[in-house]
Motif scaffolding. Sequence first.
Motif, PDB file in Angstrom:
ATOM      1  N   THR A   1       0.935  -1.402   0.171  1.00 56.54           N
ATOM      2  CA  THR A   1       0.004   0.169   0.080  1.00 56.54           C
ATOM      3  C   THR A   1       0.941   1.339  -0.089  1.00 56.54           C
ATOM      4  OG1 THR A   1      -0.105  -0.189   2.353  1.00 56.54           O
ATOM      5  CG2 THR A   1      -1.862  -1.088   1.256  1.00 56.54           C
ATOM      6  N   ARG A   2       2.204   1.164   0.123  1.00 59.41           N
ATOM      7  CA  ARG A   2       2.934   2.173   0.185  1.00 59.41           C
ATOM      8  C   ARG A   2       3.466   2.478  -1.215  1.00 59.41           C
ATOM      9  NH1 ARG A   2       7.602   1.585   5.250  1.00 59.41           N
ATOM     10  NH2 ARG A   2       6.133   2.261   6.732  1.00 59.41           N
TER      11      ARG A   2
ATOM     12  N   THR B   1      -3.738   1.739   5.703  1.00 60.77           N
ATOM     13  CA  THR B   1      -2.839   2.903   4.985  1.00 60.77           C
ATOM     14  C   THR B   1      -1.693   3.534   5.764  1.00 60.77           C
ATOM     15  OG1 THR B   1      -4.347   4.682   5.483  1.00 60.77           O
ATOM     16  CG2 THR B   1      -4.929   3.371   3.598  1.00 60.77           C
TER      17      THR B   1
END
Length: 812
Positions: free
Chosen positions: A4-5, A156
């Motif tokens: 997600t990064r 997140t």
Amino acid sequence: MPTTRTWQSAWLAAILALSLFATGVFAAAPAHPHLYFTSSDISGLRSRTANSFYAENYTRILMSCRSSFGPQNPVPNPTRANNARGLVSHAALLLLDPNGLAIDARYQSNTMFFSYFNTCLNWSGWSDFFGGTSLDTSLFLIALCTGYDWHYDKFTSSQRADIVSKLATRADYIANDTGGFFEDVSKIGGSSGYLYVNDILRNKTMIPVGALGMIAYTLEGEVDETRRQKWLAKVDEMLGIWDDWVAHDGTSHEGYSYHEYMARCLMPMLYARSRRTGVNQFKLYSNIKNYPLYSIYAWVPGGDRSFVQPIPFGDCDTEPPAPLPTHTALVARMLKGDSGKFDQLANWMEFKATGSPANNAYYRVEPTQFFWADSSIAVKSPQELGLPRFHYFKDSGTFVWRSGWDNMATYFAMMAGPTIGGHQHPEMGDFVIHKGGAPFIADHGYSKSRRTEDNNLVMINGTGEYGDRWDDGNGNTEPQPSSKWASIARLVADDDYFDVVANLKPIYRASLSGYTREFVQASGVIFVFDKIKMSSGTGKFESILNAYSTVQPAVTDSYNALDIDSNPTANPWGGSGRTHTVTPRAGGPFTGSLTVQDLSKSSWTPTVKESIVNNRDNDFARRGNRLVLTQTASSGNLLVAFYFPASGKTLSAWPDSSAGNGFVIKSGTTVQALGLWSDTGSVSNSSGLTMSGQMGGLDLAGNAFWSRQVTSLKYNNRTYLTSNNPVSVYCAQTSSGSRMRIQSDASATVSVYHPVKPATVKLNGSTLATSSWSWSGGMLKLTIPAQSSQGLVETALPPRNAANPGAWAVYF
């Protein structure tokens, strides 16, 4: 790095981590998950869902989800510990069954999990951490740590930053002790130290330690290392105090319920600590190692399963915390290979003693048990492991005995030890008797008033023990200095017998020159003998015996085994004069009555009264009835017998009034057993028993004899024991040999009745050389060393053959 990064944030994070690591501010961050397992373990954990060994644990997770996320309240407002379990259960289900194959589609949704997680993270109750919510708050913190660790990649970057910030802030709050919750540990030393033990050893002090350590191990590498080490330093400090002062035999002065509450927060942290430090914390702390032993002896037998409720000392719910084992699979895993086989016992407690998963109370079980369980550890019952049916927990002064490991067993427990305070009760010398899942002589369990009279104890001139709240009727038990602690002065016990002498004089407010309470189980009867003497003048003695009515639960395998006072007018006491009965329930596996018989030589007036107890809701309410035996004198000797009647048997007081207190059990006109308590130390009487000492008796039907502090014991024309120093003995003779439990304050040369010459003699497990013992004329002679506690002498009879046809015929 998490998918997600973005590559930019990953690059910046890497640069920042390297620079901070170089300056020593941050430690290297372990990859998530790491608290309980790693990502490489997940596929194996998922395969467990199809393995019958783990099926029950998996069912618990499903039921916990259904309980926490019902259609009427898909995202409940977290207020209690059960909501924390729901969060962990949902996190577990997403991990184990990401496709939602075993439950409806709502539970495969990350949206629900994140919504619930966020609700818990922002719970309004955080601000009142030290206002009585430390248990729930700590469980929420541990649940948040667990969910964050397991599903790290699903959050997140901004969510992770928010989670880390809030968890770290709460860790600071605990470690900085802004609420004054952790006592100044420097005050523990010195003469007033006991006052601070009351606060430090309370579960509400140790529970936050679990949460604080869990945050520290979860956020390793994600917060400033100096900050994190401050948290761990507080954890180390508090664990050190805990280990110095806590009962190392596994017991808790606050009662079994609070013992479990503390374990629910400490044990997950100790597991994470073990993984991160490489040191098995469960073997490091003896009280954790002995946790299964305390649990197994604290569970009262009865009902459709072996165990239905915990021993009701301290603040302890009189119904089980549904079900009782909450961390036994973890303990089994961490004690794997233990020489005491507590690992096998803990596995049995987890997989065999909890009943069927059909009952919806399973939502209260920790879902993490599924991950901790280990099928490679044998599941062994107490019988298979050869556990004795009695145990003495010396640190808390708790003695437990049961007639068997079956559901219908008679259960007895008493305690006389330190009064440390907190959720403890003024109950030194208190005892309970249960059978078949029903309480006959009962303890009220959770009592806000914490009064001596709410226990099975003696009131003297209207006052009870130091530490009770008789003055204001509400508040914690007051801790006492060791000079006022009760103690167990003498103990001899076997599977079929026990003699426990408690010294209660120090704990009583009244001015006494002496007070001992003795508990003896012999020939199927439990005797309680109170010997009280005032320092001067007369005293009003009121011996209180509590009982309440219960009903068998409608659900066969229900965990709510006791429905107390469903009929508030029910009175379980019957009878009159010197003989009373207790019948606590009309239905269930055992519906009989307990006979309570006063065998005292002097007169005690019986009265049955209502029992009004200030319960955990701070509401004075009727909780059954109590039999009160009253006498006014300068000294009181009260001997009461408790037994479940057997056909054709009668129990009567010792016939010779000059011989002291005692009993005779007959079948028709045949004497089956007899025993007495001597006031003079030397007794010769019409029943044929001659004794020099304090107490003695014989079971003529069971080939056993016993004594306390005697130098001789004879019956009619047969000598059973002689000794040059006083000894306390229980000797049972069987077809295969004999065993003798013996306690002596000094070395003693003892001769005991042994009809045939033994082949071997053992002392505390070691075979004695034939030169160190002799046998002549039916008497076995040997020297017993001074025993601070009981020793065990065992003999083996020679094999039965033509030359020795009577070797198995060992009869009185």
